[in-house]
Design an enzyme around this catalytic site. Structure first.
Site, PDB file in Angstrom:
ATOM      1  N   GLU A   1       3.835  -5.512   7.540  1.00 10.07           N
ATOM      2  CA  GLU A   1       2.978  -4.529   8.215  1.00 10.07           C
ATOM      3  C   GLU A   1       3.337  -4.340   9.684  1.00 10.07           C
ATOM      4  OE1 GLU A   1       1.895  -6.900   6.178  1.00 10.07           O
ATOM      5  OE2 GLU A   1       0.547  -5.992   4.721  1.00 10.07           O
TER       6      GLU A   1
ATOM      7  N   GLU B   1      -0.178  -9.420  -1.229  1.00 12.87           N
ATOM      8  CA  GLU B   1      -1.621  -9.712  -1.187  1.00 12.87           C
ATOM      9  C   GLU B   1      -2.238  -9.690  -2.587  1.00 12.87           C
ATOM     10  OE1 GLU B   1      -1.949  -6.675   1.863  1.00 12.87           O
ATOM     11  OE2 GLU B   1      -2.868  -8.125   3.204  1.00 12.87           O
TER      12      GLU B   1
ATOM     13  N   ALA C   1       0.864  -1.178   0.000  1.00 12.73           N
ATOM     14  CA  ALA C   1       0.000   0.000   0.000  1.00 12.73           C
ATOM     15  C   ALA C   1       0.902   1.230   0.000  1.00 12.73           C
ATOM     16  CB  ALA C   1      -0.867  -0.024   1.247  1.00 12.73           C
TER      17      ALA C   1
ATOM     18  N   GLY D   1       0.719  -5.155   0.620  1.00 19.86           N
ATOM     19  CA  GLY D   1      -0.334  -5.207  -0.402  1.00 19.86           C
ATOM     20  C   GLY D   1       0.134  -5.822  -1.714  1.00 19.86           C
TER      21      GLY D   1
HETATM   22  N1  CO8 Z   1       4.536   3.353  -0.304  1.00 17.20           N
HETATM   23  C1  CO8 Z   1       4.941   4.515  -0.814  1.00 17.20           C
HETATM   24  N2  CO8 Z   1       6.172   4.727  -1.324  1.00 17.20           N
HETATM   25  C2  CO8 Z   1       7.026   3.681  -1.320  1.00 17.20           C
HETATM   26  C3  CO8 Z   1       6.657   2.424  -0.828  1.00 17.20           C
HETATM   27  C4  CO8 Z   1       5.337   2.264  -0.296  1.00 17.20           C
HETATM   28  N3  CO8 Z   1       4.886   1.098   0.157  1.00 17.20           N
HETATM   29  N4  CO8 Z   1       7.712   1.581  -0.945  1.00 17.20           N
HETATM   30  C5  CO8 Z   1       8.700   2.306  -1.517  1.00 17.20           C
HETATM   31  N5  CO8 Z   1       8.299   3.569  -1.739  1.00 17.20           N
HETATM   32  C6  CO8 Z   1       9.061   4.656  -2.321  1.00 17.20           C
HETATM   33  C7  CO8 Z   1      10.102   5.194  -1.345  1.00 17.20           C
HETATM   34  O1  CO8 Z   1       9.510   6.110  -0.437  1.00 17.20           O
HETATM   35  C8  CO8 Z   1      11.092   5.833  -2.285  1.00 17.20           C
HETATM   36  O2  CO8 Z   1      10.579   7.068  -2.706  1.00 17.20           O
HETATM   37  P1  CO8 Z   1      11.565   8.368  -2.831  1.00 17.20           P
HETATM   38  O3  CO8 Z   1      12.550   7.984  -3.900  1.00 17.20           O
HETATM   39  O4  CO8 Z   1      10.638   9.468  -3.237  1.00 17.20           O
HETATM   40  O5  CO8 Z   1      12.179   8.544  -1.496  1.00 17.20           O
HETATM   41  C9  CO8 Z   1      11.071   4.906  -3.490  1.00 17.20           C
HETATM   42  O6  CO8 Z   1       9.842   4.174  -3.408  1.00 17.20           O
HETATM   43  C10 CO8 Z   1      12.220   3.916  -3.493  1.00 17.20           C
HETATM   44  O7  CO8 Z   1      12.193   3.237  -2.251  1.00 17.20           O
HETATM   45  P2  CO8 Z   1      13.490   3.080  -1.326  1.00 17.20           P
HETATM   46  O8  CO8 Z   1      14.418   4.235  -1.509  1.00 17.20           O
HETATM   47  O9  CO8 Z   1      13.018   2.785   0.072  1.00 17.20           O
HETATM   48  O10 CO8 Z   1      14.149   1.789  -1.981  1.00 17.20           O
HETATM   49  P3  CO8 Z   1      15.064   0.708  -1.249  1.00 17.20           P
HETATM   50  O11 CO8 Z   1      15.607  -0.172  -2.323  1.00 17.20           O
HETATM   51  O12 CO8 Z   1      16.025   1.341  -0.327  1.00 17.20           O
HETATM   52  O13 CO8 Z   1      14.051  -0.162  -0.322  1.00 17.20           O
HETATM   53  C11 CO8 Z   1      12.016  -1.384   0.099  1.00 17.20           C
HETATM   54  C12 CO8 Z   1      13.027  -0.914  -0.958  1.00 17.20           C
HETATM   55  C13 CO8 Z   1      12.678  -2.385   1.035  1.00 17.20           C
HETATM   56  C14 CO8 Z   1      10.868  -2.063  -0.646  1.00 17.20           C
HETATM   57  C15 CO8 Z   1      11.510  -0.179   0.910  1.00 17.20           C
HETATM   58  O14 CO8 Z   1      11.100   0.842  -0.002  1.00 17.20           O
HETATM   59  C16 CO8 Z   1      10.346  -0.493   1.793  1.00 17.20           C
HETATM   60  O15 CO8 Z   1      10.525  -1.051   2.872  1.00 17.20           O
HETATM   61  N6  CO8 Z   1       9.114  -0.119   1.361  1.00 17.20           N
HETATM   62  C17 CO8 Z   1       7.934  -0.317   2.144  1.00 17.20           C
HETATM   63  C18 CO8 Z   1       7.487  -1.761   2.086  1.00 17.20           C
HETATM   64  C19 CO8 Z   1       6.306  -1.980   2.977  1.00 17.20           C
HETATM   65  O16 CO8 Z   1       6.370  -1.806   4.193  1.00 17.20           O
HETATM   66  N7  CO8 Z   1       5.182  -2.387   2.393  1.00 17.20           N
HETATM   67  C20 CO8 Z   1       3.977  -2.658   3.118  1.00 17.20           C
HETATM   68  C21 CO8 Z   1       3.151  -1.439   3.214  1.00 17.20           C
HETATM   69  S1  CO8 Z   1       1.750  -1.654   4.275  1.00 17.20           S
HETATM   70  C22 CO8 Z   1       0.682  -2.548   3.336  1.00 17.20           C
HETATM   71  O17 CO8 Z   1       0.900  -2.858   2.207  1.00 17.20           O
HETATM   72  C23 CO8 Z   1      -0.582  -2.916   4.020  1.00 17.20           C
HETATM   73  C24 CO8 Z   1      -1.696  -3.183   3.037  1.00 17.20           C
HETATM   74  C25 CO8 Z   1      -3.014  -2.979   3.694  1.00 17.20           C
HETATM   75  C26 CO8 Z   1      -3.329  -1.521   3.853  1.00 17.20           C
HETATM   76  C27 CO8 Z   1      -4.712  -1.334   4.293  1.00 17.20           C
HETATM   77  C28 CO8 Z   1      -5.057   0.125   4.104  1.00 17.20           C
HETATM   78  C29 CO8 Z   1      -6.328   0.444   4.741  1.00 17.20           C
END
Ligand code: CO8
Length: 262
Positions: free
Chosen positions: A136, A116, A68, A113
């Protein structure tokens, strides 16, 4: 071909390839993406059934879908937050209910997500670069787009609990070992492998595949007795199709079947 702001579509042989195309945010499921997925489903359900399968993948080399959109999530009020989760529940159920097989071609991160969304596909092929997880808990959250339901269905209750409680990220080989992915390929072989499987599916009866898929979706959660009754219904509806008449005749006449698709 239909156009979307955050998705791209392409066709290869019998397969339609849907690419989530937001590589700057690692293809995270922003609301705009989810709205486009809904619009895609509206389009596909009415005009897309000329294709014999759908492949979902992510743009770029790094990510399938990184979850997400956490940045957007932070500015949502409670009602919007709930609506976002419910919208993805509807989207994942609609992918699950499509009449043709859906393969997730996971080319990189499939987190939260993203994992998922892949779980809502019939099966997953993973590139050697893929990784999966429900992270999460690292955010003080729990899975919200169906992971608590579909991950145990795919990998079993205990393994799903371990992955959800730890938030651990696993690589493609482990995803294969626990039954989350059906196959692991070199990155360049990922889409060709999915397309080749859809070509295999395109050679058999379309109605049989649709009936088998629909029945198996409906069986999820039923006990064995009720599921077997559902299988008997499915078998009988397949038996009466023109495809089945043709398939059985072709076997007896020792020739290739030419399925009419009804
Ligand atoms: N949301 C928004 N932006 C994201 C996300 C995300 N999930 N993941 C990565 N990005 C963005 C980063 O902010 C970054 O943006 P910017 O260049 O503007 O700073 C860009 O993508 C590149 O990311 P990184 O620099 O972090 O890249 P890395 O190679 O260092 O790391 C990772 C990659 C490990 C994937 C890292 O980005 C990360 O941990 N991302 C988050 C992963 C995560 O936690 N996902 C789960 C989210 S929660 C979820 O999905 C729950 C679903 C249910 C929701 C219910 C809603 C009601």
């Amino acid at each position: 071909m239909k156009q979307f702001d955050t998705l791209t579509l392409s066709v290869q042989d019998h397969a339609l390839i849907l690419t989530i195309d937001q590589p700057k945010s690692l293809n995270a499921l922003a609301r705009e993406v989810v709205n486009d997925l809904e619009a895609f489903l509206d389009w596909f359900e009415t005009t897309g059934y000329e294709y014999r399968g759908l492949v979902i993948t992510g743009a770029g080399e790094k990510s399938f879908v990184a979850g997400a959109n956490i940045v957007q999530m932070n500015s949502m009020d409670e009602a919007t937050f709930l609506a976002y989760a419910r919208q993805m529940h509807v989207v994942t159920e609609r992918f699950e209910s499509l009449q043709v097989p859906v393969i997730a071609a996971v080319n990189g991160f499939a987190l939260g997500g993203g994992c998922e969304l892949a779980l809502a596909c019939d099966f997953i092929y993973a590139s050697e670069r893929a990784s999966f997880g429900q992270p999460e808990v690292n955010l003080g959250l729990v899975p919200g787009f169906g992971g608590s339901v579909r991950l145990p269905q795919r990998v079993g209750r205990a393994m799903a609990r371990e992955l959800i409680f730890t938030g651990r990220r696993i690589k493609a080989d482990e995803a294969l070992r626990i039954g989350l992915a059906n196959r692991v390929t070199a990155p360049d072989e990922l889409l060709p492998a999915a397309i080749a499987t859809i070509a295999e599916i395109a050679a058999v009866s379309p109605t049989a595949v649709t009936i088998a898929k629909r029945a198996m979706v409906q069986m999820d959660g039923l006990d064995t007795h009720d599921a077997l009754a559902r299988e008997a219904d499915a078998f009988m509806s397949a038996f009466h199709t023109e495809d089945s008449v043709e398939g059985r005749a072709a076997f007896v006449e020792k020739r290739a079947a030419n399925f009419p698709g009804k």
